[in-house]
Design an enzyme around this catalytic site. Structure first.
Site, PDB file in Angstrom:
ATOM      1  N   HIS A  95       0.687  -1.114  -0.016  1.00 15.19           N
ATOM      2  CA  HIS A  95      -0.145   0.105  -0.012  1.00 15.19           C
ATOM      3  C   HIS A  95       0.874   1.219   0.021  1.00 15.19           C
ATOM      4  CE1 HIS A  95      -4.103   1.740   0.694  1.00 15.19           C
ATOM      5  NE2 HIS A  95      -3.432   2.786   0.878  1.00 15.19           N
TER       6      HIS A  95
ATOM      7  N   HIS B  17       1.399   5.250  -2.301  1.00 15.61           N
ATOM      8  CA  HIS B  17       0.744   6.222  -3.218  1.00 15.61           C
ATOM      9  C   HIS B  17       2.064   6.914  -3.887  1.00 15.61           C
ATOM     10  CE1 HIS B  17      -3.130   6.019  -1.218  1.00 15.61           C
ATOM     11  NE2 HIS B  17      -2.475   6.185  -0.186  1.00 15.61           N
TER      12      HIS B  17
ATOM     13  N   ARG C  83     -10.648   0.955  -5.349  1.00 15.32           N
ATOM     14  CA  ARG C  83     -10.890   1.506  -4.104  1.00 15.32           C
ATOM     15  C   ARG C  83     -12.150   2.176  -3.767  1.00 15.32           C
ATOM     16  NH1 ARG C  83      -6.881   5.045  -0.320  1.00 15.32           N
ATOM     17  NH2 ARG C  83      -6.820   3.938   1.720  1.00 15.32           N
TER      18      ARG C  83
ATOM     19  N   HIS D  95      -5.563  -0.639   5.920  1.00 19.09           N
ATOM     20  CA  HIS D  95      -5.351  -0.044   7.272  1.00 19.09           C
ATOM     21  C   HIS D  95      -5.854  -0.530   8.514  1.00 19.09           C
ATOM     22  CE1 HIS D  95      -3.363   2.649   4.369  1.00 19.09           C
ATOM     23  NE2 HIS D  95      -4.423   3.362   4.260  1.00 19.09           N
TER      24      HIS D  95
ATOM     25  N   ASP E 143       2.429   2.197   3.621  1.00 23.11           N
ATOM     26  CA  ASP E 143       1.348   3.663   3.353  1.00 23.11           C
ATOM     27  C   ASP E 143       2.061   4.794   2.944  1.00 23.11           C
ATOM     28  OD1 ASP E 143      -0.970   4.873   3.093  1.00 23.11           O
ATOM     29  OD2 ASP E 143      -1.145   5.632   5.187  1.00 23.11           O
TER      30      ASP E 143
ATOM     31  N   ASN F 258      -2.252  12.444   5.170  1.00 18.63           N
ATOM     32  CA  ASN F 258      -3.231  12.587   6.214  1.00 18.63           C
ATOM     33  C   ASN F 258      -2.619  12.190   7.558  1.00 18.63           C
ATOM     34  OD1 ASN F 258      -5.189  14.162   4.704  1.00 18.63           O
ATOM     35  ND2 ASN F 258      -5.319  12.360   3.473  1.00 18.63           N
TER      36      ASN F 258
END
Length: 297
Positions: free
Chosen positions: A30, A32, A123, A180, A247, A252
């Site tokens: 996971h 980005h 997702r 998560h 992640d 965030n």
């Protein structure tokens, strides 16, 4: 670096070298990629603005940590334009798989094109900071689009949303992966029905969980012992249904930014042997995300 007003801080750019040596073919399940904005603009309707964290940053981190593969998840900050992930998939030459955001304008031709590029999932969000959650009809449309390609449905829930989503499981004849660890409240002393429900779901048909986001759910930073305990509990309950991810670059995250080398070290607290580590980082992701064993140079 772009000149937009950043609302989401970037990652710790000085990772510590992990004490743990990762097996060949390890997958960070996971991550980005953000921008660069000059080439891959952020969506006008985005709810947050990150720093530029391009593919080169991810590749440098993975080379340092010891990951050969990754699952790159389309970020809401890039909206419906998947160019940034498609570019990464092309440049990865089989090392990467992608997870898309399927919207109302997505067509079956889009899904076919994305599948050929390396996308293997869609997702959906049940998280207030990312906008309105999808309706049952919207989820059914996504399922109809991606089902013929045998994609999984990645479900991002927060708070008690996992409990609300349980009633929808039977409506989704696809592999479901909860991001998560379900992102529920793991405060000391709180009764956690979500914990029991997630373990019950893992015992069912083709439900998986990403042991990622420890920094998001922990109430005991920087050690994150409470989140690591949950990750270990989930892995021990279904070692064949868990995958793990950093992640990166931790969008965030507020108040605590984890060091990715330290996150890798937590794997020694989740697994008990090299065989278990290989299952979590190599065997399970290979099966879950449709990697070929021959796709790691």
């Amino acid at each position: 670096m772009h000149t937009l007003t950043v609302t989401t801080p970037g990652p710790d750019r000085s990772p510590r070298r992990p004490r743990l040596s990762l097996p060949a073919g390890s997958c960070d399940s996971h991550v980005h990629v953000f921008g660069p904005h000059s080439r891959f603009p952020f969506a006008p309707e985005r709810t947050f603005t990150p720093e530029d964290v391009p593919l080169e940053d991810l590749q440098s981190l993975h080379s340092f940590l010891g990951f050969d593969r990754a699952v790159i998840v389309q970020s809401a900050c890039h909206g419906a334009d998947h160019s940034v992930v498609l570019d990464a998939l092309e440049r990865g030459k089989g090392r990467y798989r992608g997870v898309a955001l399927v919207g109302p304008t997505t067509t079956s031709a889009d899904i076919e094109k994305w599948h050929d590029a390396g996308m293997r999932g869609a997702r959906i969000h049940f998280a207030a900071h990312l906008g309105q959650p999808p309706s049952r009809d919207e989820i059914a449309r996504i399922v109809d689009l991606i089902g013929p390609f045998n994609w999984h449905l990645a479900v991002h829930v927060t708070g008690s949303a996992l409990l609300d989503f349980v009633d929808r499981i039977d409506e989704i004849p696809l592999r479901i992966i909860f991001d998560h660890m379900g992102r529920f409240d793991i405060s000391d002393g709180r009764e956690q029905p979500e914990r029991r429900v997630l373990k019950d779901l893992l015992a069912g048909d083709d439900v998986w969980v990403k042991l990622s986001g420890a920094d998001r759910i922990s109430k005991k930073t920087p050690g994150m012992d409470d989140a690591i305990e949950l990750a270990r509990e989930l892995f021990k309950s279904r070692p064949d249904r868990c995958v793990w991810g950093t992640d990166f670059p931790h969008p965030n995250t507020h108040g605590f930014m984890p060091n990715d080398g330290d996150l890798v070290n937590t794997l020694a607290q989740i697994t008990d042997s090299p065989a278990e580590l290989e299952q979590l980082l190599v065997t399970n992701p290979t099966r879950c995300f449709d990697f070929s064993p021959n796709e790691v140079p």
